[in-house]
Design a protein around this motif. Structure first.
Motif, mmCIF file in Angstrom:
data_model
loop_
_atom_site.group_PDB
_atom_site.id
_atom_site.type_symbol
_atom_site.label_atom_id
_atom_site.label_comp_id
_atom_site.label_asym_id
_atom_site.label_seq_id
_atom_site.Cartn_x
_atom_site.Cartn_y
_atom_site.Cartn_z
ATOM 1 N N UNK A 192 -5.967 20.964 42.400
ATOM 2 C CA UNK A 192 -4.586 22.351 42.720
ATOM 3 C C UNK A 192 -4.996 23.803 41.526
ATOM 4 N N UNK A 193 -3.856 23.370 40.576
ATOM 5 C CA UNK A 193 -3.702 24.445 39.890
ATOM 6 C C UNK A 193 -4.667 24.761 38.969
ATOM 7 N N UNK A 194 -5.832 23.836 38.600
ATOM 8 C CA UNK A 194 -7.048 24.416 38.536
ATOM 9 C C UNK A 194 -8.234 25.962 39.389
ATOM 10 N N UNK A 195 -7.800 25.352 40.445
ATOM 11 C CA UNK A 195 -8.569 26.137 41.774
ATOM 12 C C UNK A 195 -7.576 26.413 42.689
ATOM 13 N N UNK A 196 -6.294 27.349 42.637
ATOM 14 C CA UNK A 196 -5.283 27.526 43.836
ATOM 15 C C UNK A 196 -5.808 28.577 44.303
ATOM 16 N N UNK A 197 -7.127 29.570 44.263
ATOM 17 C CA UNK A 197 -7.756 30.637 44.286
ATOM 18 C C UNK A 197 -8.253 30.691 45.585
ATOM 19 N N UNK A 198 -8.681 29.247 45.777
ATOM 20 C CA UNK A 198 -10.189 29.502 46.590
ATOM 21 C C UNK A 198 -9.204 28.836 47.557
ATOM 22 N N UNK A 199 -8.016 28.241 47.664
ATOM 23 C CA UNK A 199 -7.445 28.228 48.998
ATOM 24 C C UNK A 199 -7.558 28.822 50.262
ATOM 25 N N UNK A 200 -6.834 30.535 49.386
ATOM 26 C CA UNK A 200 -6.025 31.388 50.105
ATOM 27 C C UNK A 200 -8.093 32.726 50.967
ATOM 28 N N UNK A 235 -13.792 24.059 50.955
ATOM 29 C CA UNK A 235 -12.995 23.284 50.129
ATOM 30 C C UNK A 235 -13.214 22.432 49.683
ATOM 31 N N UNK A 236 -14.053 21.678 50.789
ATOM 32 C CA UNK A 236 -14.173 19.775 50.104
ATOM 33 C C UNK A 236 -14.992 20.317 49.309
ATOM 34 N N UNK A 237 -16.205 21.310 48.634
ATOM 35 C CA UNK A 237 -16.934 21.336 47.241
ATOM 36 C C UNK A 237 -15.928 21.592 46.262
ATOM 37 N N UNK A 238 -15.410 21.922 46.683
ATOM 38 C CA UNK A 238 -14.241 22.115 45.093
ATOM 39 C C UNK A 238 -12.891 21.151 45.448
ATOM 40 N N UNK A 239 -12.611 20.143 45.904
ATOM 41 C CA UNK A 239 -11.930 18.695 45.162
ATOM 42 C C UNK A 239 -13.088 18.300 45.171
ATOM 43 N N UNK A 288 -6.743 16.034 50.988
ATOM 44 C CA UNK A 288 -7.446 17.092 50.991
ATOM 45 C C UNK A 288 -7.846 17.571 52.553
ATOM 46 N N UNK A 289 -7.058 16.781 53.158
ATOM 47 C CA UNK A 289 -6.757 17.094 54.966
ATOM 48 C C UNK A 289 -5.475 17.972 55.426
ATOM 49 N N UNK A 290 -4.646 17.683 53.998
ATOM 50 C CA UNK A 290 -3.662 19.375 54.363
ATOM 51 C C UNK A 290 -4.496 20.312 53.982
#
Lengths: 226, 295
Positions: B137-145, B170-174, B209-211
């Protein structure tokens, strides 16, 4: 008690541990000394189950690894995990729930900061704090005093004494003989993968002199310092 | 460096490059046939790789060794080289403006240096069960917004495809959180059986991932009830790929996932039911691997 019988370890054709037989008894602090490459870390890795080996390592609590707190020479930290999360990760792995981690932070570490930003000594203290919270029966501390400030050095010595009082088995390696002299009840000397001798506290002085003589000899003269 | 990594994986570098190019072409062609947003995904992937080369330690090293002028030149060449396959791909698919955008972006990024955030700790909802999602999450936080904004756009312009793309993003990122094997200490320290270890990893991944996925999926279900079945299929596929990724990681542990496993994943993108066979295969392989450390 941890019993090691006929322990041999090979990396390919290179034998790094040769027929080691050792008993680590409860309520004692055991020092392991030896030059670089003597096999100290390999011995620790065998005891902890990180390496395969020939021979037998047994303990009253089995499997041994589930009751072992292992402090590595250079503990590994993920890039973006805070000190508190690191402790939580290890506690979760051992199924231990600690509600108030801050109150157990005896080294006053900045637990909300990323552990990877810590200094060498702080990293060691964090890793040590974490394994102490895991309620282990056995402890292997590989170079616990490395990079540690004087104040924390005193605290670690007291922690080791406390673990002895709690009847735990503590195995320590250190390149600083004085720290071993202060904390250990017995010191085992390894040389080129072989256990050379085990020395009780009363004979530490003669062991230190012997080691000094063996390692220094006339090497300083060879430098020709002027 | 690439040659050494390929050799470490037991692959002849020449074969590795050919397979790598083939996999890149295969995956990109699949993307372009499956979604109209493939070109944006290509830009994002290319930029993601380019940005990685702007890390402060790396750029400072280049400056020390080569000096300011030469290091600038090196970074420009590097970034253009990294963006080259993505640029060619975009041009091949007639996305000329996008390919120009990628080239310009890579030139701009060559002037940037990503500084460490110092003492600032990015808060994360994944802190109670570290580590994959916490670090990821900390490495790719920008993906979520980005994913949430895409979902809002999908609903406002009435385009379900954008919404599905946001969910899959979101799935791919995870999946990227599970690419690198962790230090053996963090497996060794567990006091559970390999089966329980895997189960815990899958459980945490599913919960976490559900979050970020839930608000996207629920919005899509609410606004596109007539497409519920399709949304559910993509949602299930997302979970299945995440589980497979975790299993693949530990089936190769302590080594990194190899080329063959990458190819199998690529095949699954084309034919997802293949996952039904792969999941049990990798599960038993992972158990076998973990037995070494979790006796």
């Amino acid at each position: 008690m941890i019993k090691i019988r006929d322990l041999n370890k090979f990396y390919g054709n290179n034998q790094v541990l040769k027929n080691i037989n050792l008993d680590f008894s409860n309520g004692k602090v055991h020092g392991i000394v030896g030059e670089n490459g003597a096999g100290k870390t390999t011995l620790f890795r065998c005891i902890s189950g990180l390496e395969d080996y020939k021979g037998e390592i047994s303990s009253e609590f089995s499997p041994l690894k589930n009751h072992l707190g292992l402090l590595l020479t250079e503990p590994f930290f993920f890039s973006k995990i805070t000190g508190k999360e690191y402790i939580r990760l290890l506690c979760n792995a051992r199924g231990i729930s600690i509600k108030d981690i801050e109150s157990r932070n005896i080294f006053d570490l900045p637990l909300e900061q990323y552990a990877s930003t810590y200094s060498t000594g702080m990293k060691k203290k964090l890793a040590l704090t974490a394994i102490l919270l895991l309620e282990n029966k056995y402890y292997i501390l590989d170079e616990p005093f490395n990079g540690i400030d004087i104040q924390s050095n005193i605290i670690i010595t007291e922690i080791i004494n406390k673990l002895r009082d709690l009847n735990k088995i503590v195995i320590i390696s250190s390149h600083i003989f004085s720290t071993l002299g202060d904390t250990c009840d017995v010191i085992h000397l390894l040389r080129k993968g072989e256990l050379i001798k085990s020395v009780e506290k009363s004979n530490f002085k003669s062991l230190e002199a012997e080691m000094k003589n063996a390692s220094v000899g006339n090497k300083i003269e060879k430098l020709g310092l002027r | 460096m690439a040659n050494r990594r390929l050799s470490d994986l037991g692959v002849n570098p020449a074969v590795g490059y050919i397979l790598g190019i083939a996999t890149f072409i295969l995956i990109s062609e699949l993307l372009f046939t499956k979604t109209e947003f493939a070109k944006y995904l290509v830009i994002l992937t290319g930029l993601g790789l380019i940005i990685q080369s702007s890390e402060i330690k790396r750029t400072e090293f280049l400056k020390i060794v080569f000096g300011n002028k030469r290091s600038r030149k090196i970074r420009v060449i590097e970034n253009l080289f990294i963006s080259l396959p993505f640029t060619i791909l975009l041009m091949f698919h007639m996305a000329f403006i996008e390919s120009l955008l990628l080239i310009l972006s890579s030139l701009v990024v060559s002037n940037l240096t990503l500084k460490n955030t110092g003492n600032y700790t990015l808060p994360t909802p994944f802190s109670s069960r570290p580590f994959e999602f916490t670090v990821g999450f900390r490495n790719t936080f920008f993906i979520f917004p980005i994913a949430f904004i895409l979902t809002i756009i999908a609903i406002s312009v009435n385009n379900l495809n954008i919404g599905i793309f946001a969910m899959l993003l979101v799935f791919l990122n995870s999946l990227s959180y599970y690419v690198k094997p962790e230090n053996e200490y963090f497996v060794w320290v567990y006091t559970v059986t390999p089966a329980k270890f895997i189960f815990e990893k899958l459980k945490i991944a599913t919960q976490y991932i559900s979050i970020p996925v839930s608000p996207i999926a629920i919005s899509l279900f609410l606004f596109y009830p007539e497409n519920s079945a399709m949304i559910l299929i993509f949602l299930s596929a997302g979970f299945a790929f995440l589980w497979t990724m975790i299993l693949i990681k530990y089936s190769a542990y302590p080594n990194e996932m190899n080329l063959l496993e990458g190819i199998l994943i690529a095949l699954c993108i084309n034919f997802p039911p293949f996952l039904l066979a792969l999941i049990p295969f990798f599960y038993f392989k992972a158990i076998n691997r973990l037995n070494v450390l979790l006796k």
